[in-house]
Write a protein that holds these residues in place. Structure first.
Motif, short mmCIF file in Angstrom:
data_model
loop_
_atom_site.label_atom_id
_atom_site.label_comp_id
_atom_site.label_asym_id
_atom_site.label_seq_id
_atom_site.Cartn_x
_atom_site.Cartn_y
_atom_site.Cartn_z
N VAL A 111 -61.14 -71.21 -29.75
CA VAL A 111 -62.69 -70.77 -28.65
C VAL A 111 -62.45 -70.05 -27.38
N ILE A 112 -61.72 -70.68 -27.00
CA ILE A 112 -61.24 -69.91 -25.44
C ILE A 112 -60.93 -69.01 -25.31
N ARG A 113 -59.72 -68.09 -26.29
CA ARG A 113 -58.95 -67.65 -26.59
C ARG A 113 -60.06 -66.27 -27.38
N ALA A 114 -60.36 -66.62 -27.60
CA ALA A 114 -61.25 -65.40 -28.32
C ALA A 114 -63.11 -65.16 -27.27
N LEU A 115 -62.84 -66.42 -26.64
CA LEU A 115 -63.67 -66.20 -25.83
C LEU A 115 -63.85 -65.02 -24.19
N PHE A 116 -61.75 -65.18 -24.07
CA PHE A 116 -60.84 -64.91 -23.22
C PHE A 116 -60.82 -63.11 -23.78
N ASP A 117 -60.97 -63.26 -25.10
CA ASP A 117 -60.71 -61.56 -25.49
C ASP A 117 -61.93 -60.60 -25.09
N CYS A 118 -62.92 -61.39 -25.31
CA CYS A 118 -63.75 -60.72 -25.16
C CYS A 118 -64.74 -60.45 -23.37
N GLY A 119 -63.61 -60.61 -22.82
CA GLY A 119 -64.02 -60.87 -21.14
C GLY A 119 -64.65 -62.15 -20.70
N ALA A 120 -64.47 -62.71 -21.30
CA ALA A 120 -64.86 -64.29 -20.25
C ALA A 120 -64.62 -64.30 -18.87
N ASP A 121 -65.31 -65.29 -17.86
CA ASP A 121 -64.50 -64.95 -16.65
C ASP A 121 -63.87 -66.67 -16.37
N VAL A 122 -62.35 -66.67 -16.00
CA VAL A 122 -61.59 -67.52 -16.45
C VAL A 122 -61.99 -68.36 -15.54
N ASP A 123 -62.95 -67.81 -14.03
CA ASP A 123 -63.18 -69.21 -13.04
C ASP A 123 -64.79 -69.09 -12.64
N ALA A 124 -65.39 -68.85 -14.34
CA ALA A 124 -66.99 -68.99 -13.74
C ALA A 124 -67.42 -70.33 -13.60
N ALA A 125 -68.20 -70.55 -13.02
CA ALA A 125 -68.25 -72.19 -12.07
C ALA A 125 -69.83 -72.10 -11.87
N ARG A 126 -69.69 -73.94 -12.59
CA ARG A 126 -70.86 -74.28 -12.63
C ARG A 126 -72.07 -74.35 -11.29
N VAL A 127 -73.25 -74.41 -11.11
CA VAL A 127 -73.79 -74.61 -9.78
C VAL A 127 -72.89 -76.14 -8.88
N ASP A 128 -72.34 -76.60 -9.81
CA ASP A 128 -71.41 -77.56 -8.80
C ASP A 128 -70.25 -77.32 -8.19
N GLY A 129 -70.10 -76.25 -8.57
CA GLY A 129 -68.98 -75.82 -8.50
C GLY A 129 -67.56 -76.17 -9.48
N ALA A 141 -70.12 -70.48 -22.33
CA ALA A 141 -69.75 -71.01 -23.41
C ALA A 141 -68.62 -71.11 -23.29
N LEU A 142 -67.44 -70.37 -22.45
CA LEU A 142 -66.44 -71.36 -21.65
C LEU A 142 -66.48 -72.26 -21.16
N HIS A 143 -67.40 -73.14 -20.43
CA HIS A 143 -67.68 -74.09 -20.10
C HIS A 143 -67.70 -75.42 -20.88
N ALA A 144 -68.56 -74.49 -22.52
CA ALA A 144 -69.17 -75.46 -23.27
C ALA A 144 -67.34 -75.93 -24.77
N ALA A 145 -66.68 -75.47 -24.25
CA ALA A 145 -65.62 -75.13 -24.97
C ALA A 145 -64.45 -75.98 -24.45
N ALA A 146 -64.08 -75.86 -23.35
CA ALA A 146 -63.17 -76.22 -22.30
C ALA A 146 -63.21 -77.63 -22.22
N PRO A 147 -64.07 -78.50 -22.46
CA PRO A 147 -64.11 -80.31 -22.73
C PRO A 147 -64.43 -80.57 -23.79
N LYS A 148 -64.00 -79.50 -24.98
CA LYS A 148 -63.54 -79.75 -26.38
C LYS A 148 -62.19 -79.34 -26.26
N ASN A 149 -61.39 -79.08 -25.73
CA ASN A 149 -60.36 -78.58 -25.91
C ASN A 149 -60.20 -77.90 -27.55
N ASN A 150 -60.57 -76.61 -27.44
CA ASN A 150 -60.60 -75.78 -28.45
C ASN A 150 -60.11 -74.56 -28.07
N VAL A 151 -59.08 -74.54 -27.89
CA VAL A 151 -58.00 -73.07 -27.45
C VAL A 151 -58.35 -71.95 -28.28
#
Length: 141
Positions: A65-83, A53-63
């Motif tokens: 949503v990003i903050r709401a995901l962080f509030d629930c423990g989203a991994d800031v450094d999660a990587a896609r399979v391509d890194g 979900a964090l990857h989905a929000a980041a290229p949309k520039n929706n801060v």
């Protein structure tokens, strides 16, 4: 929320592995993101390609949503399979607000994708001078 109150699962997946939280993040719907996280939606759920979900929000520039995901423990450094991390995606799109939100949550500013490229590389390659200056000022190499 009525469906959840009637016992429906919070994290069903479609054929691409997307969850309702992923789709709400992709669409920038902070109200639904917040509602889903209140009922314990899995913020770390990823599609088969590693996109969260964090990857989905980041290229949309929706801060928001990003903050709401962080509030629930989203991994800031999660990587896609391509890194690629959310910071890579935000740097590629020149989204200063998203980059600031990610760096405020102590993301790995020098994360490398599977080809060895950093967020600074993506910012420089895109000609995003202000973002390059920001990343270098934050310690990017």
């Amino acid at each position: 929320m009525r469906l959840i109150n009637q016992g429906c699962t919070v994290d069903p997946r479609d054929s691409d592995g997307r969850t309702p939280l992923f789709l709400a993040s992709l669409r920038g719907n902070v109200e639904i993101v917040e509602a889903l996280t209140k009922v314990a939606a899995d913020v770390s759920a990823a599609r088969v390609d590693g996109i969260t979900a964090l990857h989905a929000a980041a290229p949309k520039n929706n801060v928001a949503v990003i903050r709401a995901l962080f509030d629930c423990g989203a991994d800031v450094d999660a990587a896609r399979v391509d890194g690629i991390t959310a910071l890579h995606a935000a740097a590629q799109e020149n989204y200063l607000g998203t980059v600031m939100a990610l760096t405020q949550h102590r993301c790995n500013i020098n994360a490398r994708d599977n080809d060895g490229k950093t967020p600074l590389f993506f910012a420089a390659f895109g000609g995003h001078v202000e973002l390059v200056q920001l990343l270098v000022g934050l310690g990017a190499t």
